[in-house]
Every structure is written in C-alpha cells, then in structure tokens.
Design an enzyme around this catalytic site. Structure first.
Site, short mmCIF file in Angstrom:
data_model
loop_
_atom_site.label_atom_id
_atom_site.label_comp_id
_atom_site.label_asym_id
_atom_site.label_seq_id
_atom_site.Cartn_x
_atom_site.Cartn_y
_atom_site.Cartn_z
N ASN A 35 7.47 -9.28 3.40
CA ASN A 35 7.61 -7.82 3.43
C ASN A 35 8.39 -7.43 2.18
O ASN A 35 9.57 -7.79 2.05
CB ASN A 35 8.37 -7.43 4.70
CG ASN A 35 8.70 -5.95 4.74
OD1 ASN A 35 8.30 -5.18 3.86
ND2 ASN A 35 9.45 -5.55 5.77
N TYR B 212 6.30 10.00 -0.73
CA TYR B 212 5.45 9.16 -1.60
C TYR B 212 5.65 9.54 -3.07
O TYR B 212 5.82 8.65 -3.93
CB TYR B 212 4.00 9.35 -1.17
CG TYR B 212 2.99 8.48 -1.89
CD1 TYR B 212 2.86 7.13 -1.59
CD2 TYR B 212 2.14 9.03 -2.84
CE1 TYR B 212 1.91 6.34 -2.24
CE2 TYR B 212 1.19 8.26 -3.49
CZ TYR B 212 1.08 6.90 -3.18
OH TYR B 212 0.14 6.13 -3.83
N LYS C 19 7.08 7.17 -6.14
CA LYS C 19 6.29 6.86 -7.33
C LYS C 19 6.98 7.38 -8.60
O LYS C 19 6.90 6.74 -9.65
CB LYS C 19 4.87 7.42 -7.19
CG LYS C 19 4.07 6.80 -6.05
CD LYS C 19 3.93 5.29 -6.21
CE LYS C 19 3.00 4.66 -5.19
NZ LYS C 19 2.88 3.20 -5.36
P1 NAI Z 1 -4.16 -0.29 0.49
O1 NAI Z 1 -3.53 0.36 1.65
O2 NAI Z 1 -5.63 -0.59 0.53
O3 NAI Z 1 -3.40 -1.66 0.13
C1 NAI Z 1 -2.01 -1.74 0.09
C2 NAI Z 1 -1.60 -3.18 0.24
O4 NAI Z 1 -0.17 -3.25 0.29
C3 NAI Z 1 -2.12 -3.82 1.52
O5 NAI Z 1 -2.58 -5.12 1.25
C4 NAI Z 1 -0.88 -3.87 2.42
O6 NAI Z 1 -0.90 -4.92 3.35
C5 NAI Z 1 0.21 -4.08 1.38
N1 NAI Z 1 1.52 -3.71 1.88
C6 NAI Z 1 1.89 -2.57 2.50
N2 NAI Z 1 3.18 -2.63 2.87
C7 NAI Z 1 3.65 -3.84 2.45
C8 NAI Z 1 4.90 -4.50 2.55
N3 NAI Z 1 5.95 -3.93 3.14
N4 NAI Z 1 5.02 -5.74 2.02
C9 NAI Z 1 3.97 -6.36 1.42
N5 NAI Z 1 2.75 -5.78 1.32
C10 NAI Z 1 2.59 -4.54 1.84
O7 NAI Z 1 -3.79 0.63 -0.75
P2 NAI Z 1 -4.39 0.74 -2.22
O8 NAI Z 1 -5.11 2.02 -2.30
O9 NAI Z 1 -5.05 -0.50 -2.64
O10 NAI Z 1 -3.03 0.95 -3.02
C11 NAI Z 1 -2.42 -0.03 -3.85
C12 NAI Z 1 -1.32 0.63 -4.66
O11 NAI Z 1 -1.88 1.66 -5.47
C13 NAI Z 1 -0.24 1.31 -3.80
O12 NAI Z 1 1.02 1.13 -4.41
C14 NAI Z 1 -0.63 2.77 -3.85
O13 NAI Z 1 0.46 3.61 -3.64
C15 NAI Z 1 -1.17 2.87 -5.26
N6 NAI Z 1 -2.05 4.01 -5.45
C16 NAI Z 1 -3.22 4.15 -4.73
C17 NAI Z 1 -4.01 5.26 -4.91
C18 NAI Z 1 -5.29 5.47 -4.15
O14 NAI Z 1 -5.86 6.56 -4.27
N7 NAI Z 1 -5.79 4.53 -3.39
C19 NAI Z 1 -3.65 6.31 -5.87
C20 NAI Z 1 -2.42 6.06 -6.58
C21 NAI Z 1 -1.67 4.95 -6.37
#
Ligand code: NAI
Length: 247
Positions: free
Chosen positions: A63, A155, A159
């Site tokens: 985590n 959020y 960021k």
């Molecule tokens: P997602 O929800 O598909 O994946 C996020 C990943 O982080 C998952 O594998 C989850 O298990 C992991 N995670 C969450 N909490 C955790 C913790 N406490 N410890 C370890 N792992 C943890 O999200 P996505 O869309 O792939 O996002 C990835 C990054 O990109 C994030 O930081 C998100 O904020 C950022 N982002 C995403 C955008 C979008 O539109 N999807 C836009 C801007 C930024």
C-alpha cells in the site's frame, strides 16, 4: 534497447500503470510491478505479456500510503535486481464530491495515496539512485492539479502537490544526475473514468480540442520518452497529455 535496467511502477497491474510496464518492457527494462492486492488483477496474463519481450517481472504487494510497506517493497526490488533506474509513481485514487458533502476521511485518503504515497516510494528509492549516480522519477499528476475541477478538491490538491514535489525534488537531485518530471493527463479511458455516465463523457469530449479521451498507451509513450536518453536535458517539467484540453 536498454540492458539490465530496472523500472519500478506503482499501481502497475491495470490502466495506465500496466501500459507503462508494457512500454518499458518493450525497451528492455526488467519490471517491478507494485500492486495493492495480488488478487485484484490478471497477474498471470500480465506476466506472460511482459516476459514475451524477453525481460523479467516481479509483482510486489504494498500500500503506497504505508511508509513501512514501501520500504519493504524497495528492499525486495533491490534484492531481486540490485538497482532501480526508473520510478513511475502511478498509483492513485479518486473520492470525488462537492466540498459541502466531502468527509474528512475522503480528503485524507486521496492525499495519503496520491501525494504521501508518492513521497513514501520516492523517499525509499532515492538513496539507491544517488548511489548509482543516475535515475529517472516520473510521477502521475493530472491537468486538474493545474486548472482545478469542481468536485475534486481532494484529488486536485493531491495532484498539485505532486507538481510542487516534482519541481522541488528536481532541483534537489539534479546534481546527482537524477531527472524528475511529472505528466498531467487529461481524461484517459481507464477504470477511473469508466464510472462516468455517457452524458458526462459526451460533455467532457466536447471540451477537448481532439474531441475524445486519451488511451493509456498515449500516456505511457510520453512516460517512455521521459525514461529514455532522448529526454536527458528535461527535468522539473510537467507535460500535459490531454488532447489540448488545458493550454
Ligand atoms: P486505475 O484506477 O485504473 O489504476 C490505479 C492503480 O493504482 C490500480 O492498479 C490500483 O490498484 C492502484 N492503487 C490504488 N491505490 C493504491 C495504493 N494505496 N497502493 C498501491 N496501489 C494502489 O487508474 P488509472 O486511470 O490507470 O490512473 C493511474 C494514474 O493516473 C493515477 O495516479 C491517476 O490519478 C492518474 N490520472 C488518471 C487519469 C484518467 O483519466 N484515467 C487522468 C489524470 C491522471
């Protein structure tokens, strides 16, 4: 192609993180894939895909909001591969809501995972990069950390915090040959945005000059550039990947 280099990616088993692992594996990086819970995603399928590029992958549960678990994860990664060349701080969560309805726990949880998590992993990786006299740290910010978004005070704050963290750290470790950058995606089609209704998605697309959401691959390819020798004079920057949404 790189040889015997190692990339640690947090939240690497789905969405943007998984695509980053794939793009870096294609370049020859061995992959340390952090996940919150090994049961959550298809790790066997991901292992096969990554190994098809001729590199190794290990999955480490931690985590990111927990400093001790991050310490243990980095130690295990070093035990396995002996070095970490690239760190991608990707793990992130949302708990959206207007401020009048936002619970203190929801504010804190998002800051703890997104911002404190970025510190926790970076803090444990940095000594190894300093010893190696090289390294790349790339963190996932968001365009809402730059321009704000109603319903996302927690959020956006997390960021925006990552952006300040990135710029300060870039100044601190430049002399050690460690480059620190952030990417700021707009709306990317992943689990995180899947929850939005069709009408919200249509509204979002209308505000994007390219008229569509981005793909995880389009984010991962910019991260691949920031990890590569092609970006050797780039540090302390935030690169928007948003179809022109924020200019
Ligand atoms: P997602 O929800 O598909 O994946 C996020 C990943 O982080 C998952 O594998 C989850 O298990 C992991 N995670 C969450 N909490 C955790 C913790 N406490 N410890 C370890 N792992 C943890 O999200 P996505 O869309 O792939 O996002 C990835 C990054 O990109 C994030 O930081 C998100 O904020 C950022 N982002 C995403 C955008 C979008 O539109 N999807 C836009 C801007 C930024």
């Amino acid at each position: 192609m790189v040889e015997n280099k190692v990339a640690l990616i947090t939240g690497a088993t789905r969405g943007i993180g998984k695509e980053v692992a794939i793009q870096l594996a294609k370049q020859g990086y061995n992959i340390v894939a952090n996940c919150r819970n090994k049961e959550e995603d298809d790790l066997d399928g991901m292992k096969k895909e990554i190994e098809s590029f001729g590199v190794k992958i290990i999955f480490l549960e931690a985590n990111v909001a927990n400093f001790e678990e991050c310490d243990k994860m980095v130690k295990e990664a070093i035990e396995e591969f002996g070095r970490i060349d690239v760190l991608v701080n990707n793990a992130g969560i949302t708990k959206d809501g207007l401020i009048m309805r936002m619970k203190k726990e929801d504010f804190e949880a998002v800051i703890d995972v997104n911002l404190v998590g970025t510190f926790n992993v970076t803090r444990n990786v940095i000594p190894h990069m300093i010893k190696q006299k090289s390294g790349r740290i790339i963190s996932l910010a968001s365009v809402v950390g730059v321009c704000g978004n109603a319903g996302q005070t927690n959020y956006s704050a997390s960021k925006a915090g990552i952006i300040g963290f990135t710029k300060s750290l870039a100044k601190e470790v430049a002399s050690r040959n460690i480059l620190v950058n952030a990417v700021a995606p707009g709306f990317i089609a992943t689990n995180m945005t899947e929850v939005l209704s069709d009408s919200v998605k249509e509204n979002i697309n209308a505000q994007i000059p390219l008229k569509r959401m981005g793909t995880p691959e389009e984010v991962a390819k910019v991260i691949k550039f920031l990890a590569s020798d092609d970006s050797s004079y780039v540090t302390g920057q935030v690169i928007n990947i948003d179809g022109g949404m924020v200019m």
